[in-house]
Design an enzyme around this catalytic site. Structure first.
Site, PDB file in Angstrom:
ATOM      1  N   ARG A 295      53.030 -38.038 -14.507  1.00 44.10           N
ATOM      2  CA  ARG A 295      52.653 -37.651 -15.859  1.00 44.10           C
ATOM      3  C   ARG A 295      51.154 -37.350 -15.880  1.00 44.10           C
ATOM      4  O   ARG A 295      50.380 -37.945 -15.115  1.00 44.10           O
ATOM      5  CB  ARG A 295      52.932 -38.779 -16.863  1.00 44.10           C
ATOM      6  CG  ARG A 295      54.390 -38.931 -17.260  1.00 44.10           C
ATOM      7  CD  ARG A 295      54.867 -37.812 -18.195  1.00 44.10           C
ATOM      8  NE  ARG A 295      56.225 -38.013 -18.665  1.00 44.10           N
ATOM      9  CZ  ARG A 295      57.315 -37.469 -18.117  1.00 44.10           C
ATOM     10  NH1 ARG A 295      57.222 -36.673 -17.071  1.00 44.10           N
ATOM     11  NH2 ARG A 295      58.511 -37.707 -18.645  1.00 44.10           N
TER      12      ARG A 295
ATOM     13  N   HIS B  41      54.961 -28.211 -15.156  1.00 44.69           N
ATOM     14  CA  HIS B  41      55.942 -29.272 -15.426  1.00 44.69           C
ATOM     15  C   HIS B  41      57.369 -28.793 -15.113  1.00 44.69           C
ATOM     16  O   HIS B  41      58.251 -28.835 -15.972  1.00 44.69           O
ATOM     17  CB  HIS B  41      55.829 -29.777 -16.872  1.00 44.69           C
ATOM     18  CG  HIS B  41      56.397 -31.158 -17.054  1.00 44.69           C
ATOM     19  ND1 HIS B  41      55.858 -32.099 -17.910  1.00 44.69           N
ATOM     20  CD2 HIS B  41      57.465 -31.777 -16.476  1.00 44.69           C
ATOM     21  CE1 HIS B  41      56.576 -33.210 -17.851  1.00 44.69           C
ATOM     22  NE2 HIS B  41      57.559 -33.037 -16.979  1.00 44.69           N
TER      23      HIS B  41
END
Ligand code: NAP
Ligand code: GLV
Length: 314
Positions: free
Chosen positions: A229, A277
């Site tokens: 993340r 992502h």
């Protein structure tokens, strides 16, 4: 029972797969039915990145199925009901993709592709650029969960010495990699990671873990791969570590602000590879089957896999 549904990014495929498999269940698309929700009927929700008012009035919500491995965004949701059980995906097709993503990053660094690309742009026959052997390229993985352990297996098959670091440890089911755990092993783990991969969940304990203090404990010239993340990496300290040569490069899939702003210094940095992502996405059929088997387990009175411990944050 009714299920309330909202999954950001779904083009309709996931919702129709759920409706097909749960033909007898009323699945309400939050986006279609917002104004006339029969709130009292709704006992479950299937979500990814639900909007701020998604949980308003859902007083009977018991289970929230998250269409993702990471639950950091959901746990930070201001309207999250305190007592609902949260169930996340485990693997659901992501581990294989994550293993490929990390293998690419590891090969990129080990085979010196960044330097070779630079030499090519200069039309320079850079015969002096030699790759290390895989067996000499030590890979450290932060996290030994569904994804970290599969990445370890894949890299070990390719001949890299791999160590995973986690909170409680994991017994490797395949040869070629080892598991260490706990704060007391972190220094030695980092000192022997020529390539560091972050596959931790984002929690209060792991936020900002990829900072200057950690980069200093890696061998000089180490390479970072972060598909965990964005909140794991301290962005200005990462840029400073690249500038000083402590890190030689990074491959990043996640960022503190996504999409990464157009004026962000990462975009033009010659030693950073950016991916948006996309390291691993949950596959629809695997995810739907997991959600259904969790629902069935709950109906039987069993505890499904993937229940999130809110205290721990994952
Ligand atoms: P997981 O199965 O829950 O594994 C998490 C691992 O991290 C476990 O080994 C856990 O240790 C370890 N851990 C957690 N907190 C720790 C701490 N404070 N110190 C040391 N170790 C710690 O999760 P997963 O399914 O592998 O997914 C990992 C993360 O990948 C997700 O949370 C998400 O953020 C990210 N992800 C990214 C993408 C992408 O496309 N970029 C896709 C999917 C997932 P224990 O085993 O001891 O509990
Ligand atoms: C994706 O980032 C996930 O957490 O599944």
């Amino acid at each position: 029972m009714s299920i309330l549904y909202y999954c950001d990014d779904d083009d309709g495929t996931l919702l129709s797969a759920l409706r097909q498999r749960l033909a007898d269940t009323n699945i309400i698309d939050w986006q279609d039915q917002r104004t006339q929700l029969p709130h009292s009927d709704i006992t479950s929700a299937v979500v990814w990145m639900p909007p701020a008012d998604f949980f308003d009035g859902l007083t009977r919500l018991r289970e929230i199925y998250v269409f993702a491995a990471g639950v950091d965004q959901l746990l930070a949701h201001p309207g999250l009901p305190a007592n609902a059980t949260i169930i996340r995906l485990r693997d659901a097709g992501m581990a294989q993709q994550m293993a490929e993503y990390c293998l690419y990053g590891v090969l990129h660094h080990q085979r010196r592709m960044m330097l070779l690309r630079r030499a090519q742009r200069e039309a320079r026959w850079a015969h002096e650029i030699q790759a290390d052997l895989a067996a000499q390229t030590r890979v450290g993985i932060l996290g030994a969960g569904a994804l970290g352990s599969r990445v370890a297996e894949r890299l070990a098959l390719n001949g890299y010495p791999v160590t995973c670091w986690s909170r409680t440890g994991r017994t490797p089911k395949t040869p070629g990699w080892r598991s260490v755990h706990g704060a007391e092993t972190l220094d030695a783990f980092l000192a022997s990671s020529d390539i560091l991969i972050c596959l931790l969940p984002l929690t209060t304990a792991t936020t900002g873990i990829l900072d200057a203090a950690l980069f200093c404990r890696l061998p000089r010239g180490a390479f970072l791969i972060n598909p965990g993340r964005g909140g794991h990496q301290v962005e200005d300290e990462l840029l400073a570590a690249l500038a000083s040569g402590q890190l030689s490069g990074a491959m990043l899939d996640v960022f503190s602000t996504e999409p990464l702003p157009v004026d962000h210094p990462f975009w033009a940095h010659p030693a950073i590879i950016i991916t948006p992502h996309i390291a691993a996405r949950s596959l629809v059929s695997e995810s739907v089957e997991q959600i259904i088997s969790s629902m069935e387990a709950i109906e039987r009175g069993d505890s499904p896999q993937g229940i999130v411990d809110r205290q721990r944050g994952y």
